[in-house]
Design an enzyme around this catalytic site. Structure first.
Site, mmCIF file in Angstrom:
data_model
loop_
_atom_site.group_PDB
_atom_site.id
_atom_site.type_symbol
_atom_site.label_atom_id
_atom_site.label_comp_id
_atom_site.label_asym_id
_atom_site.label_seq_id
_atom_site.Cartn_x
_atom_site.Cartn_y
_atom_site.Cartn_z
ATOM 1 N N ASN A 188 34.951 44.083 27.383
ATOM 2 C CA ASN A 188 34.027 44.088 26.250
ATOM 3 C C ASN A 188 33.967 45.514 25.704
ATOM 4 O OD1 ASN A 188 33.320 41.351 26.599
ATOM 5 N ND2 ASN A 188 31.851 41.889 28.193
ATOM 6 N N GLN A 205 29.270 44.622 25.400
ATOM 7 C CA GLN A 205 29.372 45.669 26.423
ATOM 8 C C GLN A 205 27.957 46.173 26.707
ATOM 9 O OE1 GLN A 205 31.916 49.040 25.519
ATOM 10 N NE2 GLN A 205 31.668 49.904 27.577
ATOM 11 N N HIS A 263 35.333 49.236 31.952
ATOM 12 C CA HIS A 263 35.579 48.375 33.113
ATOM 13 C C HIS A 263 36.284 47.108 32.651
ATOM 14 C CE1 HIS A 263 31.624 47.519 31.404
ATOM 15 N NE2 HIS A 263 31.810 46.254 31.744
ATOM 16 N N ASP A 314 30.675 41.866 40.798
ATOM 17 C CA ASP A 314 29.644 41.901 39.759
ATOM 18 C C ASP A 314 28.319 41.406 40.351
ATOM 19 O OD1 ASP A 314 29.804 41.861 36.363
ATOM 20 O OD2 ASP A 314 28.026 41.019 37.330
ATOM 21 N N ILE A 315 27.247 42.100 40.006
ATOM 22 C CA ILE A 315 25.934 41.755 40.565
ATOM 23 C C ILE A 315 25.413 40.423 40.016
ATOM 24 C CG2 ILE A 315 24.392 42.855 38.851
ATOM 25 C CD1 ILE A 315 22.983 44.189 41.275
ATOM 26 N N HIS A 372 36.608 43.115 33.595
ATOM 27 C CA HIS A 372 36.106 41.987 34.377
ATOM 28 C C HIS A 372 37.308 41.183 34.873
ATOM 29 C CE1 HIS A 372 31.840 42.038 32.807
ATOM 30 N NE2 HIS A 372 32.436 42.716 31.853
HETATM 31 P P1 5GP Z 1 29.683 44.453 30.261
HETATM 32 O O1 5GP Z 1 28.605 43.555 29.694
HETATM 33 O O2 5GP Z 1 29.364 45.922 29.995
HETATM 34 O O3 5GP Z 1 31.070 44.089 29.866
HETATM 35 O O4 5GP Z 1 29.650 44.234 31.828
HETATM 36 C C1 5GP Z 1 28.771 44.882 32.676
HETATM 37 C C2 5GP Z 1 28.725 44.090 33.961
HETATM 38 O O5 5GP Z 1 28.143 44.906 34.956
HETATM 39 C C3 5GP Z 1 27.868 42.826 33.867
HETATM 40 O O6 5GP Z 1 28.669 41.689 34.176
HETATM 41 C C4 5GP Z 1 26.759 43.045 34.886
HETATM 42 O O7 5GP Z 1 26.412 41.880 35.588
HETATM 43 C C5 5GP Z 1 27.354 44.111 35.797
HETATM 44 N N1 5GP Z 1 26.387 44.998 36.399
HETATM 45 C C6 5GP Z 1 25.334 45.604 35.786
HETATM 46 N N2 5GP Z 1 24.666 46.377 36.652
HETATM 47 C C7 5GP Z 1 25.307 46.271 37.851
HETATM 48 C C8 5GP Z 1 25.059 46.840 39.138
HETATM 49 O O8 5GP Z 1 24.136 47.611 39.365
HETATM 50 N N3 5GP Z 1 25.932 46.490 40.120
HETATM 51 C C9 5GP Z 1 27.001 45.646 39.908
HETATM 52 N N4 5GP Z 1 27.776 45.374 40.942
HETATM 53 N N5 5GP Z 1 27.232 45.094 38.705
HETATM 54 C C10 5GP Z 1 26.406 45.393 37.683
#
Ligand code: 5GP
Length: 113
Positions: A86, A93, A99, A30-31, A101
């Site tokens: 999420n 989300q 995805h 995760d970034i 985590h």
């Molecule tokens: P969500 O909030 O949709 O459950 O999780 C999305 C996740 O993707 C977040 O934890 C966010 O930090 C990660 N993320 C968003 N953009 C990027 C990216 O460009 N590269 C990587 N490696 N992770 C990302």
């Protein structure tokens, strides 16, 4: 519909730190990690969110969980990690490509926020 960030990472149009890859999924760092270990297990098939999956995704969804266990063992965190999905904007989300985590390496509290 435009490609999500994860689709672009899967297509290798955007870089990511790839921890594991096979025909079905990609595991990247995760970034913006919220724990010492924070990986994302992403199916290559584009499914917006878990509530959009169906019977034909059964094997794929099982595979993602098996990969989660394997990755946790690879990293030596198999005794304490958390998997989070999420689903939907109100559940935080932000990327609409399914995805999981995988979070580990710090103390957890319960219930989650
Ligand atoms: P969500 O909030 O949709 O459950 O999780 C999305 C996740 O993707 C977040 O934890 C966010 O930090 C990660 N993320 C968003 N953009 C990027 C990216 O460009 N590269 C990587 N490696 N992770 C990302």
């Amino acid at each position: 519909m435009t490609d999500t960030i994860f689709q672009k990472i899967i297509d290798k149009e955007l870089p990511a730190e790839i921890h594991y890859e096979d025909d079905i999924c990609l595991v990247i760092k995760d970034i913006n990690p919220i724990a010492p270990t924070h990986l994302l297990i992403i199916p290559k098939k584009s499914i917006e969110k878990i509530s959009d999956s169906n019977k034909e995704d059964q094997e794929l969804l099982g595979h993602l969980f098996l990969v989660a266990g394997k990755v946790a063992r690879d990293l030596g965190v198999e005794d304490a990690f958390r998997l989070v999905v999420n689903n939907g904007a109100d559940a935080h989300q932000t990327v609409f490509h399914l995805h999981i985590h995988l979070i580990a390496g710090r103390e957890f509290s319960w219930p989650p926020g």
